[in-house]
Design an enzyme around this catalytic site. Sequence first.
Site, mmCIF file in Angstrom:
data_model
loop_
_atom_site.group_PDB
_atom_site.id
_atom_site.type_symbol
_atom_site.label_atom_id
_atom_site.label_comp_id
_atom_site.label_asym_id
_atom_site.label_seq_id
_atom_site.Cartn_x
_atom_site.Cartn_y
_atom_site.Cartn_z
ATOM 1 N N HIS A 121 0.860 -1.179 0.000
ATOM 2 C CA HIS A 121 0.000 0.000 0.000
ATOM 3 C C HIS A 121 0.904 1.240 0.000
ATOM 4 C CE1 HIS A 121 -2.686 2.986 1.962
ATOM 5 N NE2 HIS A 121 -3.696 2.225 1.607
ATOM 6 N N ASP A 198 3.004 -4.348 8.021
ATOM 7 C CA ASP A 198 1.800 -3.544 7.829
ATOM 8 C C ASP A 198 0.612 -4.471 8.084
ATOM 9 O OD1 ASP A 198 -0.458 -2.321 6.879
ATOM 10 O OD2 ASP A 198 0.452 -1.588 5.026
ATOM 11 N N GLN A 201 -4.599 -4.667 6.987
ATOM 12 C CA GLN A 201 -5.610 -5.648 6.553
ATOM 13 C C GLN A 201 -5.490 -6.935 7.372
ATOM 14 O OE1 GLN A 201 -8.042 -5.055 4.437
ATOM 15 N NE2 GLN A 201 -7.276 -3.059 3.848
ATOM 16 N N LYS A 224 -10.294 -0.729 10.688
ATOM 17 C CA LYS A 224 -10.463 -1.939 9.851
ATOM 18 C C LYS A 224 -10.732 -3.152 10.729
ATOM 19 C CE LYS A 224 -7.502 0.092 6.419
ATOM 20 N NZ LYS A 224 -8.032 0.363 5.095
ATOM 21 N N CYS A 362 -4.805 2.488 -3.584
ATOM 22 C CA CYS A 362 -3.557 2.956 -2.942
ATOM 23 C C CYS A 362 -2.415 1.979 -3.174
ATOM 24 C CB CYS A 362 -3.757 3.183 -1.444
ATOM 25 S SG CYS A 362 -4.844 4.536 -1.089
HETATM 26 N N1 PMP Z 1 -1.847 -0.514 4.575
HETATM 27 C C1 PMP Z 1 -2.823 -1.242 4.046
HETATM 28 C C2 PMP Z 1 -2.518 -2.630 3.560
HETATM 29 C C3 PMP Z 1 -4.115 -0.725 3.970
HETATM 30 O O1 PMP Z 1 -5.094 -1.453 3.433
HETATM 31 C C4 PMP Z 1 -4.359 0.580 4.456
HETATM 32 C C5 PMP Z 1 -5.738 1.191 4.374
HETATM 33 N N2 PMP Z 1 -6.332 1.130 3.112
HETATM 34 C C6 PMP Z 1 -3.296 1.289 5.004
HETATM 35 C C7 PMP Z 1 -2.048 0.715 5.048
HETATM 36 C C8 PMP Z 1 -3.476 2.674 5.541
HETATM 37 O O2 PMP Z 1 -4.336 2.670 6.635
HETATM 38 P P1 PMP Z 1 -4.928 4.039 7.208
HETATM 39 O O3 PMP Z 1 -5.541 4.750 6.047
HETATM 40 O O4 PMP Z 1 -5.933 3.596 8.216
HETATM 41 O O5 PMP Z 1 -3.798 4.787 7.802
#
Ligand code: PMP
Length: 405
Positions: A121, A198, A201, A224, A362
């Site tokens: 991401h 990370d 998810q 999440k 993203c």
């Molecule tokens: N890493 C991953 C794998 C994600 O799916 C997300 C959220 N889409 C993020 C990082 C970023 O999370 P946040 O927007 O809650 O900071």
Amino acid sequence: MSVFDAAAFRQQFPFFREQPTWIYLDNAATTHKPQVVIDSLVKFYQHDNSNVHRGTHQLSQQATSQFEEARRTVQQFINAAEPAEIVFTSGTTAAFNQLAFGLMHTILQAGDRILISALEHHANIVPWQLHCQQHGVIIDVIPLTVDRQLDQAAYQTLLERKPKIVSLTQVSNALGNVLPLAQMLSDAKAAGAMTIVDGAQGIAWQRPDVQKLPADFYCFSAHKLYGPTGIGVLYGKRAFLERLIPLHGGGEMIEHVSFSGSRFNSLPARLEAGTPHIAGAQGLAQAIKFISGFDAQQINSYKGLLLKAFHNGLQHIPGIQLLSSRHDNAGIVTLNIQGEHPADVAALLNEQHIAVRAGSHCAMPLFEQLAAPGALRFAFAPYNQLTEVEQCLAALAQAVEILTV
Ligand code: PMP
């Protein structure tokens, strides 16, 4: 063996009573919140509102003890060695920005390498980029195989370059892959790297035991995991957290300040400048208590059933190009319809009150490699139902018909 009671689970979420016409399949973006989480937010602002760590009055002391209790709940959930290893952030993105800033000045020197994967991401790409060029640090990327898995042979070769940091997602938000993390992280440790996960998810898929997993840092967002937005966690083993330079300066994170300089506080306060999201921390603790009341394996088997039904149904719809993995998938299906823009399909589904996401999720570098303009993403949660899967398949088939006439 008892089975997962999906109806009882769903009932805990008032959204589905309030909005019965919606089929919500955007769970990788954010999950809905159970009543206990909503209640805890209201309770804080309605009855307990006060700032933490500051007051001599009872309300502040009570808010502080609830806030620290929430930290202990997180600690126990991921099995951190001590509460001080749990740093509250505003989310995964904030955690990565702290890591990239904080490590660049201590661990990483010019010529050092960081290793990430093609599935990352932007939160695990851009914060590194913000500092790498300036500091002469090189980012390497583990590529994908033709079947869109991480290329493990290439990983082994890249480890020979002795990266200082290996930073990987637990689950791909774009393709649903569950990475073989235990093995990959232990290989990284054997190669002498610091490891970062990370868990944005992954946290809802498999709760980590951070003392067993060879992860020096693990980041996730509450929203999440059925918790509130604006709160997340940067877990780090004490020895590694101690090496981070604080990204934010201000109140709370100091022990002494004079105009000639400051001495920082001990962990975790050193990395938590300013007023934290006090209600959010309590909401996260409630979300953790809520999800801990269900068997994670049963939840995942149930999500597996939804996924299987969806995959089976997709076979009968013409023009489907499946991008996500069929196996080792945490509940995320990504696809395109030949010749159609994903946003057009998502708009047609939206007309039927089916919430899905279209775009590059993203993960732009990933979609560049896949040579796809983006994709439609269907992300399942345990409150989704088989009937919703069927309705979604029917709506998708109808959208294909409309778009291809
Ligand atoms: N890493 C991953 C794998 C994600 O799916 C997300 C959220 N889409 C993020 C990082 C970023 O999370 P946040 O927007 O809650 O900071």
